[in-house]
Motif scaffolding. Structure first.
Motif, PDB file in Angstrom:
ATOM      1  N   TYR A  26       0.983  -1.523   0.052  1.00  0.00           N
ATOM      2  CA  TYR A  26       0.055   0.230   0.441  1.00  0.00           C
ATOM      3  C   TYR A  26       0.663   1.025  -0.306  1.00  0.00           C
ATOM      4  CZ  TYR A  26      -3.478  -3.306   1.514  1.00  0.00           C
ATOM      5  OH  TYR A  26      -3.431  -4.534   2.002  1.00  0.00           O
ATOM      6  N   PHE A  27      -0.033   2.019  -0.453  1.00  0.00           N
ATOM      7  CA  PHE A  27       1.069   3.328  -0.536  1.00  0.00           C
ATOM      8  C   PHE A  27       0.297   4.507  -0.005  1.00  0.00           C
ATOM      9  CE2 PHE A  27       1.899   7.664  -2.767  1.00  0.00           C
ATOM     10  CZ  PHE A  27       2.827   8.146  -2.073  1.00  0.00           C
ATOM     11  N   MET A  28       0.943   5.383   0.834  1.00  0.00           N
ATOM     12  CA  MET A  28      -0.173   6.607   2.213  1.00  0.00           C
ATOM     13  C   MET A  28       0.558   7.709   1.273  1.00  0.00           C
ATOM     14  SD  MET A  28      -1.025   4.813   5.778  1.00  0.00           S
ATOM     15  CE  MET A  28      -1.488   6.136   6.169  1.00  0.00           C
ATOM     16  N   MET A  29       0.206   9.145   1.627  1.00  0.00           N
ATOM     17  CA  MET A  29       0.881  10.199   1.180  1.00  0.00           C
ATOM     18  C   MET A  29       0.363  11.903   2.343  1.00  0.00           C
ATOM     19  SD  MET A  29       1.920  12.351  -2.245  1.00  0.00           S
ATOM     20  CE  MET A  29       0.511  13.102  -2.688  1.00  0.00           C
ATOM     21  N   SER A  30       1.355  12.223   2.543  1.00  0.00           N
ATOM     22  CA  SER A  30       0.260  13.551   3.591  1.00  0.00           C
ATOM     23  C   SER A  30       1.105  14.723   3.111  1.00  0.00           C
ATOM     24  CB  SER A  30       0.183  12.719   5.090  1.00  0.00           C
ATOM     25  OG  SER A  30       0.098  11.647   5.797  1.00  0.00           O
ATOM     26  N   ASP A  31       0.318  15.624   3.777  1.00  0.00           N
ATOM     27  CA  ASP A  31       0.551  16.951   3.423  1.00  0.00           C
ATOM     28  C   ASP A  31       1.951  17.279   4.506  1.00  0.00           C
ATOM     29  OD1 ASP A  31       1.352  19.966   3.592  1.00  0.00           O
ATOM     30  OD2 ASP A  31      -0.458  19.967   2.424  1.00  0.00           O
ATOM     31  N   ILE A  32       2.993  17.388   3.669  1.00  0.00           N
ATOM     32  CA  ILE A  32       4.234  18.117   5.272  1.00  0.00           C
ATOM     33  C   ILE A  32       4.413  18.941   6.181  1.00  0.00           C
ATOM     34  CG2 ILE A  32       5.726  19.497   3.574  1.00  0.00           C
ATOM     35  CD1 ILE A  32       8.023  18.208   4.684  1.00  0.00           C
ATOM     36  N   ASP A  33       3.571  20.094   5.778  1.00  0.00           N
ATOM     37  CA  ASP A  33       2.726  21.353   6.628  1.00  0.00           C
ATOM     38  C   ASP A  33       2.302  20.676   7.196  1.00  0.00           C
ATOM     39  OD1 ASP A  33       4.656  22.718   4.582  1.00  0.00           O
ATOM     40  OD2 ASP A  33       2.885  22.903   3.674  1.00  0.00           O
ATOM     41  N   ASN A  34       0.907  20.490   7.475  1.00  0.00           N
ATOM     42  CA  ASN A  34      -0.463  20.191   8.383  1.00  0.00           C
ATOM     43  C   ASN A  34      -0.729  18.241   8.602  1.00  0.00           C
ATOM     44  OD1 ASN A  34      -1.614  18.981   5.725  1.00  0.00           O
ATOM     45  ND2 ASN A  34      -2.831  21.547   5.575  1.00  0.00           N
ATOM     46  N   GLY A  35       0.412  17.666   7.402  1.00  0.00           N
ATOM     47  CA  GLY A  35      -0.601  16.568   7.997  1.00  0.00           C
ATOM     48  C   GLY A  35      -1.198  15.810   7.345  1.00  0.00           C
ATOM     49  N   VAL A  36      -2.276  15.991   6.713  1.00  0.00           N
ATOM     50  CA  VAL A  36      -3.492  16.176   6.224  1.00  0.00           C
ATOM     51  C   VAL A  36      -3.415  14.873   5.215  1.00  0.00           C
ATOM     52  CG1 VAL A  36      -5.543  15.919   4.635  1.00  0.00           C
ATOM     53  CG2 VAL A  36      -4.873  18.411   6.262  1.00  0.00           C
ATOM     54  N   LYS A  37      -3.577  13.808   5.566  1.00  0.00           N
ATOM     55  CA  LYS A  37      -3.418  13.146   4.377  1.00  0.00           C
ATOM     56  C   LYS A  37      -3.831  12.762   2.281  1.00  0.00           C
ATOM     57  CE  LYS A  37      -3.330   8.236   7.184  1.00  0.00           C
ATOM     58  NZ  LYS A  37      -3.524   8.021   7.836  1.00  0.00           N
ATOM     59  N   LYS A  38      -3.394  12.691   1.337  1.00  0.00           N
ATOM     60  CA  LYS A  38      -3.624  13.177   0.476  1.00  0.00           C
ATOM     61  C   LYS A  38      -4.119  12.007  -0.753  1.00  0.00           C
ATOM     62  CE  LYS A  38      -3.871  17.619   0.349  1.00  0.00           C
ATOM     63  NZ  LYS A  38      -4.676  18.273  -0.120  1.00  0.00           N
ATOM     64  N   VAL A  39      -3.513  10.890  -0.176  1.00  0.00           N
ATOM     65  CA  VAL A  39      -3.388   9.694  -0.685  1.00  0.00           C
ATOM     66  C   VAL A  39      -3.515   8.254   0.846  1.00  0.00           C
ATOM     67  CG1 VAL A  39      -2.393   7.069  -2.095  1.00  0.00           C
ATOM     68  CG2 VAL A  39      -2.070  10.198  -2.481  1.00  0.00           C
ATOM     69  N   GLY A  40      -4.428   7.810   0.488  1.00  0.00           N
ATOM     70  CA  GLY A  40      -4.471   6.819   2.012  1.00  0.00           C
ATOM     71  C   GLY A  40      -5.207   5.703   2.025  1.00  0.00           C
ATOM     72  N   LYS A  41      -3.691   4.678   2.163  1.00  0.00           N
ATOM     73  CA  LYS A  41      -3.852   3.656   2.039  1.00  0.00           C
ATOM     74  C   LYS A  41      -4.372   2.858   1.336  1.00  0.00           C
ATOM     75  CE  LYS A  41      -3.237  -0.577   5.188  1.00  0.00           C
ATOM     76  NZ  LYS A  41      -3.444  -1.232   6.834  1.00  0.00           N
ATOM     77  N   LYS A  42      -3.428   2.805  -0.242  1.00  0.00           N
ATOM     78  CA  LYS A  42      -4.261   2.652  -1.811  1.00  0.00           C
ATOM     79  C   LYS A  42      -3.365   1.939  -2.643  1.00  0.00           C
ATOM     80  CE  LYS A  42      -6.495   6.403  -3.856  1.00  0.00           C
ATOM     81  NZ  LYS A  42      -6.375   7.655  -4.822  1.00  0.00           N
ATOM     82  N   LEU A  43      -4.303   0.504  -2.586  1.00  0.00           N
ATOM     83  CA  LEU A  43      -2.715  -0.640  -2.912  1.00  0.00           C
ATOM     84  C   LEU A  43      -2.104  -0.857  -3.837  1.00  0.00           C
ATOM     85  CD1 LEU A  43      -3.236  -3.514  -2.541  1.00  0.00           C
ATOM     86  CD2 LEU A  43      -5.113  -4.051  -4.120  1.00  0.00           C
ATOM     87  N   THR A  44      -1.291  -1.013  -4.159  1.00  0.00           N
ATOM     88  CA  THR A  44       0.193  -0.293  -5.472  1.00  0.00           C
ATOM     89  C   THR A  44       1.218  -2.061  -5.947  1.00  0.00           C
ATOM     90  OG1 THR A  44       2.434   0.872  -6.316  1.00  0.00           O
ATOM     91  CG2 THR A  44       2.094   0.175  -3.655  1.00  0.00           C
ATOM     92  N   ASP A  45       1.913  -2.072  -5.896  1.00  0.00           N
ATOM     93  CA  ASP A  45       2.950  -2.755  -6.346  1.00  0.00           C
ATOM     94  C   ASP A  45       4.474  -3.006  -6.050  1.00  0.00           C
ATOM     95  OD1 ASP A  45       2.434  -5.828  -7.433  1.00  0.00           O
ATOM     96  OD2 ASP A  45       1.984  -4.715  -9.023  1.00  0.00           O
TER      97      ASP A  45
END
Length: 114
Positions: A26-45
């Motif tokens: 899975y891949f996750m991504m958050s904004d560095i300034d406020n910690g808001v998740k932009k990509v939340g645990k999406k299946l990847t490969d």
């Protein structure tokens, strides 16, 4: 986006790649300034590295963790923190990578489709 897996010498590298074949990634991504998740645990490969088998300095098959961004992942440029979660299906647990450093992702404003 690709994240190369680097051998650290502590584990059997080829064994890790075998385990990777039987895992959910899975891949996750958050904004560095406020910690808001932009990509939340999406299946990847994991993607096999091309042109390495048998080449000098290669350790057999090598893989990258990958994620293909979509138009819905973020609507603004900036710096983000990403991580991959590898859930091994053989019951040996979960691994969050990268381990030593943050994965900083720079998204340029001009690269976003409006």
């Amino acid at each position: 986006m690709y994240l190369e897996l680097i051998p650290d010498g502590r584990y059997d590298y080829s064994c890790f790649y075998d385990k990777l074949q039987n895992a959910d990634i899975y891949f996750m991504m958050s904004d560095i300034d406020n910690g808001v998740k932009k990509v939340g645990k999406k299946l990847t490969d994991a993607v096999k590295k091309e042109g390495c088998n048998g080449a000098e300095g290669c350790l057999g098959e090598e893989y990258y963790l990958s994620y293909n961004f979509t138009e819905r992942d973020t609507n603004k440029g900036g710096v983000f923190i990403g991580q991959f979660i590898i859930n091994f299906l053989d019951g040996s647990g979960e691994l969050i990578v990268p381990i030593r450093e943050e994965l900083r992702i720079n998204i340029l404003e001009g690269s976003i489709k409006k």
